[in-house]
Design a protein around this motif. Structure first.
Motif, short mmCIF file in Angstrom:
data_model
loop_
_atom_site.label_atom_id
_atom_site.label_comp_id
_atom_site.label_asym_id
_atom_site.label_seq_id
_atom_site.Cartn_x
_atom_site.Cartn_y
_atom_site.Cartn_z
N SER A 3 -9.58 -4.15 3.60
CA SER A 3 -8.48 -4.64 2.72
C SER A 3 -7.33 -5.25 4.05
O SER A 3 -6.40 -5.29 3.90
N ALA B 271 -6.20 -8.58 -2.49
CA ALA B 271 -7.20 -7.69 -1.75
C ALA B 271 -6.72 -7.28 -0.49
O ALA B 271 -7.30 -6.46 0.26
N LYS C 216 -3.95 -5.72 1.93
CA LYS C 216 -3.13 -4.52 2.23
C LYS C 216 -2.16 -4.68 3.61
O LYS C 216 -1.10 -4.17 3.45
N ALA D 110 -2.97 0.58 5.09
CA ALA D 110 -3.53 -0.21 3.82
C ALA D 110 -3.99 0.98 2.87
O ALA D 110 -4.08 0.59 1.85
#
Length: 257
Positions: A14, A49, A51, A210
């Protein structure tokens, strides 16, 4: 990994890693790289998707600032038409550069800088625009513009806010280079690590960020930038607004939606 010539884009779970990729130019910012970086930051912010983001530089430097050779036509324009086109090109570039520096505080996702070698002028500005900065031991950061008869203009607003008036004036007026240790002491960097551990350390920070609840992380960053320059009472009001907003996102006994 995707390659747009001057910018490498790699997803590590991520975390999206953006690597400026003009090592032969010390990753100097030309129009193509500036536009690619601006677009990549915006795209990462839109991607559910992703972060967190890491910004790094390929080769022996983070970013040496603006590609001065690209500005040669601005200075050496011939007739009136050439001069007019050159002036418009310079104005367009100034707006593009401003938009790039502005986007770091506009996007909701945290950006971790991984800076080593030279981070000069606009490159130093990029390093400071990141929400956190991991510095390699080889870092040489500075604002040498005045030595060349120009002004560290676009990068100055962020610099003053991060280090205070007197230190910021020293950096932009004397143009002295700051090493990694002093960058850490001035609060410009969060960590100093060996160059060989730089990227992995920055990615590790991003991976930790994340893991946190997405809406809470995004609200934290938005509030951080919102209150940074507000008077205390207005900052408290903004904080209250965010507190109430986040409560509205929560289920009873659950996490934010």
């Amino acid at each position: 990994m995707t390659d747009t010539a001057s910018l490498l884009v790699e997803d590590r779970a991520s975390v999206r890693v953006l690597t400026m990729n003009r090592p032969d130019k010390r990753n100097a910012l030309d129009n193509a790289l500036t536009q690619a970086l601006l677009g990549a930051l915006q795209a990462a912010d839109r991607d559910p998707a992703v972060k967190a983001i890491v910004l790094a530089g390929a080769g022996k430097a983070f970013c040496a600032g603006a590609d001065v050779k690209e500005f040669g036509g601005f200075v050496h324009a011939g007739g009136a038409d050439d001069a007019s086109r050159a002036a418009q090109a310079a104005l367009d570039r100034a707006h593009l550069t401003t938009n790039l520096h502005r986007v770091f505080s506009q996007i909701a996702k945290p950006v971790i800088g991984a800076a080593h070698g030279y981070a000069m002028g606009g490159g130093a500005g990029l390093a400071l625009a990141c929400d956190m900065l991991v510095a390699g031991e080889s870092l040489k950061l500075g604002y040498p513009e005045l030595k060349h008869g120009i002004v560290a203009a676009i990068v100055m607003a962020n610099l003053v806010r991060q280090v205070g008036r007197k230190t910021a004036f020293e950096l932009v007026s004397l143009g002295e280079t700051v090493d990694a240790a002093r960058a850490l002491a001035l609060g410009l960097a969060n960590r100093v690590v060996p160059d060989e551990a730089l990227l992995e350390t920055a990615v590790a920070f991003a991976e930790r960020l994340a893991t946190f609840d997405g809406p809470a992380m995004n609200a934290t960053k938005r509030l951080f930038h919102r209150v940074a320059d507000l008077p205390l009472q207005q900052a408290l009001d903004a904080s209250l607004d965010t507190n109430l907003m986040m409560r509205s996102f929560r289920k009873e006994g659950g996490k934010a939606q």
